[in-house]
Write a protein that holds these residues in place. Structure first.
Motif, mmCIF file in Angstrom:
data_model
loop_
_atom_site.group_PDB
_atom_site.id
_atom_site.type_symbol
_atom_site.label_atom_id
_atom_site.label_comp_id
_atom_site.label_asym_id
_atom_site.label_seq_id
_atom_site.Cartn_x
_atom_site.Cartn_y
_atom_site.Cartn_z
ATOM 1 N N GLU A 1 0.829 -1.197 0.000
ATOM 2 C CA GLU A 1 0.000 0.000 0.000
ATOM 3 C C GLU A 1 0.867 1.253 0.000
ATOM 4 O O GLU A 1 2.017 1.235 0.454
ATOM 5 C CB GLU A 1 -0.929 0.018 1.225
ATOM 6 N N LYS A 2 0.305 2.331 -0.531
ATOM 7 C CA LYS A 2 0.918 3.668 -0.498
ATOM 8 C C LYS A 2 2.340 3.642 -1.056
ATOM 9 O O LYS A 2 2.579 3.174 -2.140
ATOM 10 C CB LYS A 2 0.846 4.240 0.918
ATOM 11 N N TYR B 1 13.700 -11.174 -3.761
ATOM 12 C CA TYR B 1 12.516 -10.423 -4.177
ATOM 13 C C TYR B 1 11.349 -10.689 -3.226
ATOM 14 O O TYR B 1 10.661 -9.755 -2.774
ATOM 15 C CB TYR B 1 12.144 -10.819 -5.609
ATOM 16 N N THR B 2 11.121 -11.954 -2.904
ATOM 17 C CA THR B 2 10.048 -12.312 -1.966
ATOM 18 C C THR B 2 10.257 -11.632 -0.622
ATOM 19 O O THR B 2 9.322 -11.087 -0.026
ATOM 20 C CB THR B 2 9.984 -13.836 -1.781
ATOM 21 N N SER B 3 11.504 -11.648 -0.147
ATOM 22 C CA SER B 3 11.832 -11.014 1.133
ATOM 23 C C SER B 3 11.604 -9.508 1.085
ATOM 24 O O SER B 3 11.066 -8.916 2.028
ATOM 25 C CB SER B 3 13.284 -11.320 1.501
ATOM 26 N N ALA B 4 11.991 -8.876 -0.038
ATOM 27 C CA ALA B 4 11.816 -7.426 -0.172
ATOM 28 C C ALA B 4 10.332 -7.057 -0.140
ATOM 29 O O ALA B 4 9.938 -6.083 0.524
ATOM 30 C CB ALA B 4 12.457 -6.939 -1.471
ATOM 31 N N LEU B 5 9.492 -7.809 -0.835
ATOM 32 C CA LEU B 5 8.057 -7.529 -0.819
ATOM 33 C C LEU B 5 7.495 -7.685 0.594
ATOM 34 O O LEU B 5 6.664 -6.878 1.042
ATOM 35 C CB LEU B 5 7.314 -8.465 -1.771
ATOM 36 N N ASN B 6 7.938 -8.711 1.291
ATOM 37 C CA ASN B 6 7.468 -8.948 2.658
ATOM 38 C C ASN B 6 7.887 -7.804 3.584
ATOM 39 O O ASN B 6 7.091 -7.334 4.414
ATOM 40 C CB ASN B 6 8.015 -10.280 3.165
ATOM 41 N N ASP C 1 6.161 -2.521 6.478
ATOM 42 C CA ASP C 1 6.590 -1.140 6.772
ATOM 43 C C ASP C 1 8.047 -1.021 7.193
ATOM 44 O O ASP C 1 8.404 -0.135 7.990
ATOM 45 C CB ASP C 1 5.690 -0.513 7.852
ATOM 46 N N GLU C 2 8.897 -1.905 6.687
ATOM 47 C CA GLU C 2 10.338 -1.716 6.873
ATOM 48 C C GLU C 2 10.760 -0.458 6.108
ATOM 49 O O GLU C 2 10.133 -0.091 5.111
ATOM 50 C CB GLU C 2 11.101 -2.925 6.354
ATOM 51 N N PRO C 3 11.811 0.249 6.564
ATOM 52 C CA PRO C 3 12.230 1.484 5.879
ATOM 53 C C PRO C 3 12.485 1.228 4.393
ATOM 54 O O PRO C 3 13.350 0.422 4.033
ATOM 55 C CB PRO C 3 13.516 1.875 6.612
#
Length: 268
Positions: A116-117, A147-152, A157-159
């Motif tokens: 989101e956002k 990639y999967t980790s980055a989306l998660n 709301d990780e920086p």
């Protein structure tokens, strides 16, 4: 030059010399049709194909970036219409032997929160990087995990700046265009934390010179990036400009539309 057609072949003299035959060409072996079932994948991008279908660019775990035609996916009651969404884990099956294969099944797997956002915009940036930097049919299972980790992380709301830097570094490393940044290419020793370096896009780190126009980064920044440690503000700033420089080089002048939006809106 006269053209000999089927209608005037009979008018040729019976004792005319027969034209030399071209050397026989060895028949190319037929490509084997691939049948892939239940492959973990994500949709990166899709666009209309004919009246009712889509061409879908996907990142798969074991087959890399693949182009698939989703027949009938634009029809109002197609099951594919609601399944082929970006940023959601899917299980895909396909077949074919051409560059664009035929999607035969698609199921939503679940397990990731929706983006989101600003996280959604960052997700589109990751997808644009993959589409423009990865060649098709080149497997990168480790990059799929990144990639999967980055989306998660984005969904939780990780920086965003830290998530993007980690993924950019993983993308260049796993795709084979960037090597070990912790070792100086001149001294062959580990980089020194308080010395300045520049990264040669084709070679790696070397000591910085006054005349260098490439971004100068501390050895500590390179060591931090290797450890995925972005707690230091200097590391965050230097890594941002370093990755911007390196990605521009490897994109060979291609623009990243989402990158400019991230710069304008989020200073990423």
């Amino acid at each position: 030059m006269a053209v000999i057609s089927a209608d005037n072949i009979s008018s040729l003299s019976s004792d005319a010399k027969e034209p030399a035959k071209a050397p026989a060409r060895r028949a190319r072996p037929a490509e084997k049709e691939l049948r892939i079932a239940d492959q973990p994948a994500f949709v990166l991008h899709s666009y209309p194909y004919k009246e009712t279908s889509l061409i879908v660019d996907v990142l798969s775990r074991d087959h890399g970036r693949v182009a698939l035609v989703a027949k009938g996916a634009k029809r109002p009651h197609s099951r594919l219409r609601g399944v082929l969404q970006t940023f959601q884990p899917l299980s895909l099956s396909w077949s074919g032997k051409s560059e664009v294969r035929t999607l035969t099944a698609a199921e939503w797997v679940g397990g990731l929160l929706p983006l989101e956002k600003s996280a959604l915009l960052c997700g589109f940036y990751l997808n644009e990087l993959l589409v423009k930097l990865l060649v098709r049919d080149d497997p990168h299972p480790a990059l799929f995990s990144h990639y999967t980790s980055a989306l998660n992380q984005l969904a939780h709301d990780e920086p965003p700046a830290i998530v993007l830097r980690k993924f950019e570094r993983a993308l260049l490393k796993e795709s084979g265009v960037a090597g070990d940044w912790t070792r100086c290419t001149v001294s062959r020793e580990t980089v020194i934390a308080d010395l300045l370096y520049v990264i040669d896009p084709e070679a790696g780190p070397r000591p910085a010179h006054v005349a260098d126009t490439a971004p100068k980064v501390l050895g500590k920044t390179l060591l931090d990036m290797d450890n995925e440690d972005y707690a230091d503000a200097t590391t965050q700033t230097q890594s941002k400009f370093l990755m911007r420089f390196l990605l521009a080089h490897h994109l060979h002048g291609a623009t990243l539309n989402t990158r400019q939006i991230l710069i304008d809106l989020l200073q990423l």
